[in-house]
Design a protein around this motif. Structure first.
Motif, PDB file in Angstrom:
ATOM      1  N   GLY A  76       0.818  -1.210   0.000  1.00  0.00           N
ATOM      2  CA  GLY A  76       0.000   0.000   0.000  1.00  0.00           C
ATOM      3  C   GLY A  76       0.851   1.259   0.000  1.00  0.00           C
ATOM      4  O   GLY A  76       0.497   2.257  -0.635  1.00  0.00           O
ATOM      5  N   ALA A  77       1.979   1.220   0.681  1.00  0.00           N
ATOM      6  CA  ALA A  77       2.890   2.359   0.713  1.00  0.00           C
ATOM      7  C   ALA A  77       3.427   2.659  -0.684  1.00  0.00           C
ATOM      8  O   ALA A  77       3.563   3.824  -1.073  1.00  0.00           O
ATOM      9  N   PHE A  78       3.721   1.614  -1.461  1.00  0.00           N
ATOM     10  CA  PHE A  78       4.195   1.816  -2.832  1.00  0.00           C
ATOM     11  C   PHE A  78       3.122   2.473  -3.698  1.00  0.00           C
ATOM     12  O   PHE A  78       3.410   3.372  -4.494  1.00  0.00           O
ATOM     13  N   VAL A  79       1.873   2.030  -3.561  1.00  0.00           N
ATOM     14  CA  VAL A  79       0.771   2.619  -4.327  1.00  0.00           C
ATOM     15  C   VAL A  79       0.634   4.098  -3.990  1.00  0.00           C
ATOM     16  O   VAL A  79       0.539   4.950  -4.879  1.00  0.00           O
ATOM     17  N   LEU A  80       0.644   4.425  -2.691  1.00  0.00           N
ATOM     18  CA  LEU A  80       0.554   5.818  -2.262  1.00  0.00           C
ATOM     19  C   LEU A  80       1.747   6.630  -2.767  1.00  0.00           C
ATOM     20  O   LEU A  80       1.604   7.779  -3.183  1.00  0.00           O
ATOM     21  N   PRO A 106      -9.815   4.026  -9.229  1.00  0.00           N
ATOM     22  CA  PRO A 106      -9.056   3.953  -7.987  1.00  0.00           C
ATOM     23  C   PRO A 106      -9.691   4.678  -6.802  1.00  0.00           C
ATOM     24  O   PRO A 106      -9.050   4.805  -5.768  1.00  0.00           O
ATOM     25  N   ILE A 107     -10.941   5.179  -6.921  1.00  0.00           N
ATOM     26  CA  ILE A 107     -11.482   5.975  -5.811  1.00  0.00           C
ATOM     27  C   ILE A 107     -11.872   5.113  -4.620  1.00  0.00           C
ATOM     28  O   ILE A 107     -11.338   5.285  -3.521  1.00  0.00           O
ATOM     29  N   ALA A 108     -12.825   4.176  -4.788  1.00  0.00           N
ATOM     30  CA  ALA A 108     -13.246   3.348  -3.645  1.00  0.00           C
ATOM     31  C   ALA A 108     -12.070   2.535  -3.128  1.00  0.00           C
ATOM     32  O   ALA A 108     -11.840   2.428  -1.929  1.00  0.00           O
ATOM     33  N   PHE A 109     -11.315   1.957  -4.057  1.00  0.00           N
ATOM     34  CA  PHE A 109     -10.114   1.206  -3.709  1.00  0.00           C
ATOM     35  C   PHE A 109      -9.062   1.522  -4.756  1.00  0.00           C
ATOM     36  O   PHE A 109      -9.351   1.375  -5.943  1.00  0.00           O
ATOM     37  N   PRO A 110      -7.906   1.984  -4.422  1.00  0.00           N
ATOM     38  CA  PRO A 110      -7.265   2.073  -3.114  1.00  0.00           C
ATOM     39  C   PRO A 110      -7.289   3.450  -2.456  1.00  0.00           C
ATOM     40  O   PRO A 110      -6.738   3.610  -1.385  1.00  0.00           O
ATOM     41  N   LEU A 111      -7.932   4.474  -3.089  1.00  0.00           N
ATOM     42  CA  LEU A 111      -7.853   5.822  -2.536  1.00  0.00           C
ATOM     43  C   LEU A 111      -8.543   5.944  -1.174  1.00  0.00           C
ATOM     44  O   LEU A 111      -7.951   6.429  -0.224  1.00  0.00           O
ATOM     45  N   ILE A 112      -9.794   5.479  -1.070  1.00  0.00           N
ATOM     46  CA  ILE A 112     -10.521   5.592   0.198  1.00  0.00           C
ATOM     47  C   ILE A 112     -10.243   4.382   1.081  1.00  0.00           C
ATOM     48  O   ILE A 112      -9.800   4.512   2.212  1.00  0.00           O
ATOM     49  N   ALA A 113     -10.534   3.206   0.566  1.00  0.00           N
ATOM     50  CA  ALA A 113     -10.334   1.975   1.338  1.00  0.00           C
ATOM     51  C   ALA A 113      -9.060   1.293   0.863  1.00  0.00           C
ATOM     52  O   ALA A 113      -9.088   0.201   0.316  1.00  0.00           O
ATOM     53  N   GLY A 114      -7.933   1.939   1.082  1.00  0.00           N
ATOM     54  CA  GLY A 114      -6.648   1.405   0.635  1.00  0.00           C
ATOM     55  C   GLY A 114      -5.924   0.642   1.722  1.00  0.00           C
ATOM     56  O   GLY A 114      -6.476   0.367   2.792  1.00  0.00           O
ATOM     57  N   ALA A 115      -4.679   0.324   1.447  1.00  0.00           N
ATOM     58  CA  ALA A 115      -3.889  -0.482   2.382  1.00  0.00           C
ATOM     59  C   ALA A 115      -3.703   0.215   3.725  1.00  0.00           C
ATOM     60  O   ALA A 115      -3.743  -0.425   4.774  1.00  0.00           O
ATOM     61  N   GLY A 116      -3.517   1.532   3.705  1.00  0.00           N
ATOM     62  CA  GLY A 116      -3.367   2.264   4.955  1.00  0.00           C
ATOM     63  C   GLY A 116      -4.619   2.163   5.811  1.00  0.00           C
ATOM     64  O   GLY A 116      -4.560   1.924   7.023  1.00  0.00           O
ATOM     65  N   ALA A 178       3.198   7.779   2.773  1.00  0.00           N
ATOM     66  CA  ALA A 178       3.713   6.551   2.158  1.00  0.00           C
ATOM     67  C   ALA A 178       5.030   6.129   2.796  1.00  0.00           C
ATOM     68  O   ALA A 178       5.228   4.950   3.110  1.00  0.00           O
ATOM     69  N   VAL A 179       5.919   7.088   3.000  1.00  0.00           N
ATOM     70  CA  VAL A 179       7.217   6.790   3.622  1.00  0.00           C
ATOM     71  C   VAL A 179       7.018   6.294   5.049  1.00  0.00           C
ATOM     72  O   VAL A 179       7.641   5.320   5.483  1.00  0.00           O
ATOM     73  N   LYS A 180       6.119   6.944   5.795  1.00  0.00           N
ATOM     74  CA  LYS A 180       5.848   6.542   7.173  1.00  0.00           C
ATOM     75  C   LYS A 180       5.257   5.135   7.228  1.00  0.00           C
ATOM     76  O   LYS A 180       5.669   4.305   8.043  1.00  0.00           O
ATOM     77  N   LEU A 181       4.299   4.849   6.340  1.00  0.00           N
ATOM     78  CA  LEU A 181       3.687   3.518   6.274  1.00  0.00           C
ATOM     79  C   LEU A 181       4.737   2.464   5.923  1.00  0.00           C
ATOM     80  O   LEU A 181       4.769   1.383   6.507  1.00  0.00           O
ATOM     81  N   PHE A 182       5.627   2.798   4.988  1.00  0.00           N
ATOM     82  CA  PHE A 182       6.690   1.890   4.597  1.00  0.00           C
ATOM     83  C   PHE A 182       7.653   1.652   5.754  1.00  0.00           C
ATOM     84  O   PHE A 182       7.951   0.507   6.105  1.00  0.00           O
ATOM     85  N   ALA A 183       8.108   2.739   6.387  1.00  0.00           N
ATOM     86  CA  ALA A 183       9.077   2.623   7.490  1.00  0.00           C
ATOM     87  C   ALA A 183       8.518   1.851   8.683  1.00  0.00           C
ATOM     88  O   ALA A 183       9.225   1.067   9.308  1.00  0.00           O
ATOM     89  N   ALA A 184       7.234   2.061   8.970  1.00  0.00           N
ATOM     90  CA  ALA A 184       6.625   1.392  10.117  1.00  0.00           C
ATOM     91  C   ALA A 184       6.446  -0.108   9.903  1.00  0.00           C
ATOM     92  O   ALA A 184       6.395  -0.872  10.865  1.00  0.00           O
ATOM     93  N   ASN A 185       6.397  -0.528   8.640  1.00  0.00           N
ATOM     94  CA  ASN A 185       6.093  -1.936   8.367  1.00  0.00           C
ATOM     95  C   ASN A 185       7.224  -2.720   7.729  1.00  0.00           C
ATOM     96  O   ASN A 185       7.188  -3.949   7.718  1.00  0.00           O
ATOM     97  N   VAL A 186       8.216  -2.053   7.186  1.00  0.00           N
ATOM     98  CA  VAL A 186       9.281  -2.775   6.477  1.00  0.00           C
ATOM     99  C   VAL A 186      10.097  -3.641   7.448  1.00  0.00           C
ATOM    100  O   VAL A 186      10.556  -4.730   7.066  1.00  0.00           O
TER     101      VAL A 186
END
Length: 191
Positions: A76-80, A106-116, A178-186
């Motif tokens: 999800g971080a990559f998509v963002l 991309p509105i319903a998924f992944p923009l609104i209901a995305g990986a984050g 995106a960077v924060k989501l990536f850093a928190a999960n990598v």
């Protein structure tokens, strides 16, 4: 039923920050310009169904597929990240199929209901009562619907130069998320 207004407010604010519908206005307007029409009701209902279903079966579904929550969040971080690059640099990486609406992808998924949003829901489920999370989802989806429905009015109010500035600013914010989501999960990928 453990309906707690304090929990609803807390969960609602967390979801509001993660969904970031106000920050998505430039993306929504850009998509509306490309495809012509966004079905606000359809996008909102589909996003709400995805979020509620994921709340109940998300972790089990990821386990069945063999994907852990950290991998899902990093994807999800990559998509963002790529959406943010489009906004900041004014380039087009996302090549959608020709369609008359962008309501689902991309509105319903992944923009609104995305990986984050999905990973946030899994985290919230461990701390709060499910009924309060569902109420917070409904409240956020009402706001999402209002923003989607009034995107053309917002566009007229801001003008093209205002939209350009907002697109760049929110692109940087989206990049930071995106960077924060990536850093928190990598780190979780290597444990």
């Amino acid at each position: 039923m453990d309906v707690d207004l304090r929990e609803i407010a807390t969960v609602g604010m967390v979801l509001f920050a993660v969904i970031d519908i106000l920050g998505s206005i430039p993306i929504i307007i850009d998509l509306r310009t490309k495809v012509g029409h966004i079905q606000s009701e359809k996008a909102t209902i589909v996003a709400m169904i995805i979020m509620i279903m994921f709340l109940f079966v998300g972790e089990e579904l990821l386990n069945i597929i063999g994907i852990d929550v950290n991998s899902f969040a990093v994807a999800g971080a990559f998509v963002l990240f790529f959406l943010a690059l489009e906004m900041i640099l004014g380039i087009r990486l996302y090549k959608e199929e020709e369609s008359e609406t962008a309501s689902i992808v991309p509105i319903a998924f992944p923009l609104i209901a995305g990986a984050g949003t999905m990973t946030t829901l899994l985290s919230l489920k461990s701390q709060y009562h499910t009924v309060n999370i569902i109420i917070a989802i409904f409240l956020n989806m009402a706001l999402v619907y209002l923003v989607l429905k009034s995107s053309s009015k917002i566009e007229k109010m801001l003008g093209s130069s205002g939209l350009g500035i907002i697109r760049k600013v929110f692109g940087v914010i989206l990049l930071a998320i995106a960077v924060k989501l990536f850093a928190a999960n990598v780190k979780g990928l290597f444990v």
